[in-house]
Design a protein around this motif. Structure first.
Motif, PDB file in Angstrom:
ATOM      1  N   SER A   5       0.674  -1.121  -0.090  1.00 55.75           N
ATOM      2  CA  SER A   5       0.308   0.067  -0.492  1.00 55.75           C
ATOM      3  C   SER A   5       0.646   1.105   0.419  1.00 55.75           C
ATOM      4  CB  SER A   5      -0.851   0.028   1.259  1.00 55.75           C
ATOM      5  OG  SER A   5      -1.644   1.107   1.388  1.00 55.75           O
TER       6      SER A   5
ATOM      7  N   GLN B 132       2.171   2.741  -3.186  1.00 52.43           N
ATOM      8  CA  GLN B 132       1.206   2.303  -4.490  1.00 52.43           C
ATOM      9  C   GLN B 132       1.051   4.022  -4.377  1.00 52.43           C
ATOM     10  OE1 GLN B 132      -0.599   1.496  -6.162  1.00 52.43           O
ATOM     11  NE2 GLN B 132      -0.845  -1.012  -5.913  1.00 52.43           N
TER      12      GLN B 132
ATOM     13  N   ASN C 180       2.218   0.584 -11.069  1.00 51.13           N
ATOM     14  CA  ASN C 180       1.292  -0.504 -10.665  1.00 51.13           C
ATOM     15  C   ASN C 180       1.420  -1.826 -10.839  1.00 51.13           C
ATOM     16  OD1 ASN C 180      -0.736   1.832  -9.666  1.00 51.13           O
ATOM     17  ND2 ASN C 180      -1.632   2.111 -11.630  1.00 51.13           N
TER      18      ASN C 180
ATOM     19  N   VAL D 247       3.830  -3.001  -8.606  1.00 51.66           N
ATOM     20  CA  VAL D 247       3.602  -3.207  -7.049  1.00 51.66           C
ATOM     21  C   VAL D 247       1.962  -4.589  -7.363  1.00 51.66           C
ATOM     22  CG1 VAL D 247       1.988  -2.331  -5.504  1.00 51.66           C
ATOM     23  CG2 VAL D 247       3.473  -0.799  -6.721  1.00 51.66           C
ATOM     24  N   SER D 248       1.780  -4.450  -8.083  1.00 52.52           N
ATOM     25  CA  SER D 248       0.768  -5.984  -8.262  1.00 52.52           C
ATOM     26  C   SER D 248       1.566  -7.312  -8.429  1.00 52.52           C
ATOM     27  CB  SER D 248       0.418  -6.123  -9.521  1.00 52.52           C
ATOM     28  OG  SER D 248      -0.511  -4.497  -9.886  1.00 52.52           O
TER      29      SER D 248
END
Length: 157
Positions: free
Chosen positions: A15, A18, A97, A100-101
Motif C-alpha cells: 500500500s 502505491q 502499478n 506493485v501488483s
C-alpha cells in the motif's frame, strides 16, 4: 513467527509503495522507485527459493550475520550488495502499478511455498539457510530499509 511483520509485508508495504512515483529518487543509491520495487520482487522470489543464489558468507561469519538479522539494527544506508550492479537495470515492467501488483503476487508465492512445506529452509546468500521466520525477518528489515530510502512512512513494525 512475528505476525505483525508478516502482516506489514503482505498489506501495508504494498500500500505504501502505491504512493511512490516510478521515477522517485531515494535519499541514497541509484535506483528509482520502480527499480527498487522490481529489486524487492527479486528479493521475495529469492526468499521463496524461486531465484537460487549461492551462499557468499563464509561459514564462520554466519553466526554474526544471523545475530544482525535478528536484531533491531537497520541495514546501513547505501549498503552495497555484491549481487546487484552499481548501475540499476532498466525496469522490466511497464509501470509502477504493474510492479506493485507483481510484488503482491511474489509475496503470495512466498507464503504458499512455506505453506506447502513449513519446515523448509532456503539459502540466502548472506545469512545462510533461513526458515519462514528468518525469511520474514529479512524481508521486513529489507522493506524498512527501502521505505527509509524513499522517505515513505512506516506506520507499524
Amino acid at each position: 513467527m512475528n505476525n505483525i511483520k508478516l502482516n506489514f509485508l503482505l498489506e501495508e508495504f504494498p500500500s505504501l509503495l502505491q504512493n511512490l512515483p516510478a521515477n522517485a529518487k531515494g535519499e541514497w543509491g541509484s535506483m528509482n522507485g520502480q527499480q527498487m520495487v522490481e529489486h524487492f520482487i527479486d528479493a521475495i522470489l529469492l526468499a521463496a527459493g524461486k531465484i537460487p543464489a549461492p551462499l557468499l558468507t563464509p561459514a564462520e561469519s554466519l553466526p554474526k550475520m544471523r545475530d544482525f538479522l535478528f536484531s533491531d539494527a537497520p541495514f546501513q544506508e547505501n549498503i552495497k550488495n555484491p549481487l546487484v550492479s552499481e548501475t540499476p537495470p532498466a525496469t522490466r515492467l511497464p509501470d509502477m502499478n504493474t510492479a506493485v501488483s507483481e510484488l503482491q503476487r511474489a509475496l503470495n508465492t512466498f507464503t504458499e511455498v512455506f505453506k506447502e512445506d513449513p519446515s523448509k529452509e532456503i539459502i540466502n546468500p548472506f545469512f545462510g539457510p533461513l526458515d519462514y521466520t528468518g525469511q520474514v525477518q529479512l524481508l521486513h528489515k529489507h522493506a524498512i530499509h527501502h521505505l527509509k530510502q524513499f522517505r515513505l512512512s512506516k506506520k507499524s513494525a
